[in-house]
Design a protein around this motif. Sequence first.
Motif, PDB file in Angstrom:
ATOM      1  N   GLU A 238       3.984   5.497   4.299  1.00 30.07           N
ATOM      2  CA  GLU A 238       4.659   6.329   5.295  1.00 30.07           C
ATOM      3  C   GLU A 238       3.727   6.641   6.460  1.00 30.07           C
ATOM      4  OE1 GLU A 238       7.708  10.132   5.356  1.00 30.07           O
ATOM      5  OE2 GLU A 238       6.891   9.377   3.468  1.00 30.07           O
ATOM      6  N   LYS A 239       2.489   6.968   6.162  1.00 29.40           N
ATOM      7  CA  LYS A 239       1.516   7.266   7.221  1.00 29.40           C
ATOM      8  C   LYS A 239       1.303   6.045   8.120  1.00 29.40           C
ATOM      9  CE  LYS A 239      -2.869   7.190   6.276  1.00 29.40           C
ATOM     10  NZ  LYS A 239      -4.231   7.520   5.730  1.00 29.40           N
ATOM     11  N   ASN A 240       1.127   4.883   7.509  1.00 26.99           N
ATOM     12  CA  ASN A 240       0.869   3.672   8.298  1.00 26.99           C
ATOM     13  C   ASN A 240       2.079   3.252   9.119  1.00 26.99           C
ATOM     14  OD1 ASN A 240      -1.718   3.565   7.256  1.00 26.99           O
ATOM     15  ND2 ASN A 240      -1.196   2.127   5.623  1.00 26.99           N
TER      16      ASN A 240
ATOM     17  N   LYS B 257       2.416   5.498  12.195  1.00 29.80           N
ATOM     18  CA  LYS B 257       1.488   5.117  13.267  1.00 29.80           C
ATOM     19  C   LYS B 257       2.062   3.992  14.114  1.00 29.80           C
ATOM     20  CE  LYS B 257      -2.869   6.362  10.947  1.00 29.80           C
ATOM     21  NZ  LYS B 257      -4.134   5.823  10.360  1.00 29.80           N
TER      22      LYS B 257
ATOM     23  N   ASN C 123       0.861  -1.188   0.000  1.00 31.18           N
ATOM     24  CA  ASN C 123       0.000   0.000   0.000  1.00 31.18           C
ATOM     25  C   ASN C 123       0.897   1.237   0.000  1.00 31.18           C
ATOM     26  OD1 ASN C 123      -1.919   1.979   0.346  1.00 31.18           O
ATOM     27  ND2 ASN C 123      -2.664   1.239   2.326  1.00 31.18           N
TER      28      ASN C 123
ATOM     29  N   LYS D 276       0.732   4.136  -1.339  1.00 32.87           N
ATOM     30  CA  LYS D 276       0.116   5.447  -1.159  1.00 32.87           C
ATOM     31  C   LYS D 276       0.097   5.857   0.311  1.00 32.87           C
ATOM     32  CE  LYS D 276      -4.160   8.006  -2.116  1.00 32.87           C
ATOM     33  NZ  LYS D 276      -5.536   7.930  -2.693  1.00 32.87           N
ATOM     34  N   ASN D 277      -0.097   4.871   1.194  1.00 37.71           N
ATOM     35  CA  ASN D 277      -0.200   5.171   2.630  1.00 37.71           C
ATOM     36  C   ASN D 277       0.947   4.576   3.440  1.00 37.71           C
ATOM     37  OD1 ASN D 277      -2.873   6.503   2.557  1.00 37.71           O
ATOM     38  ND2 ASN D 277      -3.586   4.494   1.896  1.00 37.71           N
TER      39      ASN D 277
END
Length: 271
Positions: free
Chosen positions: A76-78, A81, A71, A73-74
């Motif tokens: 770095e964000k995931n 977290k 994934n 697209k997400n």
Amino acid sequence: MQKKVTQRLFNKKSYILGGLGLIGSSISKKFFENGSSIIILDKDKNNFNNFLAKNKIKSRDIVFAKFDCTNLKNIEKNLNKIVIKNGCPDIFINAAYPFSKNWSKNNFNQIKFSYYNDEISNQLNSSIWISHILAKKMSEKKIKGSIIQISSIYGKKAQDLSLYKGTKMKESFTYPIIKAGINIFTKQLASYYGNKNIRFNNIIAGGIEGHVAGETKKQSNVFKKNYLNKVLIKRLGKPDDISSAALFLSSDESNYITGSDLYVDGGWSAI
């Protein structure tokens, strides 16, 4: 199973990407036994529960973090977290093998650009970006960390097509590109972060006993015979061979080793 029987990784926090796979589960188990706190980054919680039951480990002793490295697209964000919740790792092991449904078609005759591009994104780009993110976080926290990629002999040499004679197995257009790219990026990271005491190394794995990627069956006996003709130690590798090498490169015993390729291939590459 006895818990934390040695202390080679005492007070170390390890993130193990693909920590429930063939090689990853062996690394997760061995690192746990050697005193590390473990955060397994993988996709299937059921596989995690099976891993705990098989190895008689209590759920409170190892953390499962649901994470899909494809994934992008997400990604770095995931990952951020997970780091916020569990803290920055001292050790990161990339044991993931996130191939797509068209992985078996990545041979010279069947390859399409879309197949190739999917695998480059899933395997090469995800590996590079996750390593970049975690190295940066280790540097910011002044952690003297270790990042290890589980790579392959086919990131160092071209595939020997004679090994597939008499089998249904085929060469891969894409796999050597992925592994070679990871190998050189590891050295680039070692160069950039050397003065920060963050170490980066590749484990160059030979053939491992187990299922064929993208299929449920194991290697055929014909392939094994062909392959073992080139192996000085006349057997396929075992997941424990790789996890033992990862343990060494993660421990203080290897604190002067960085930017290296540790071959765990039974002597396949020696001749």
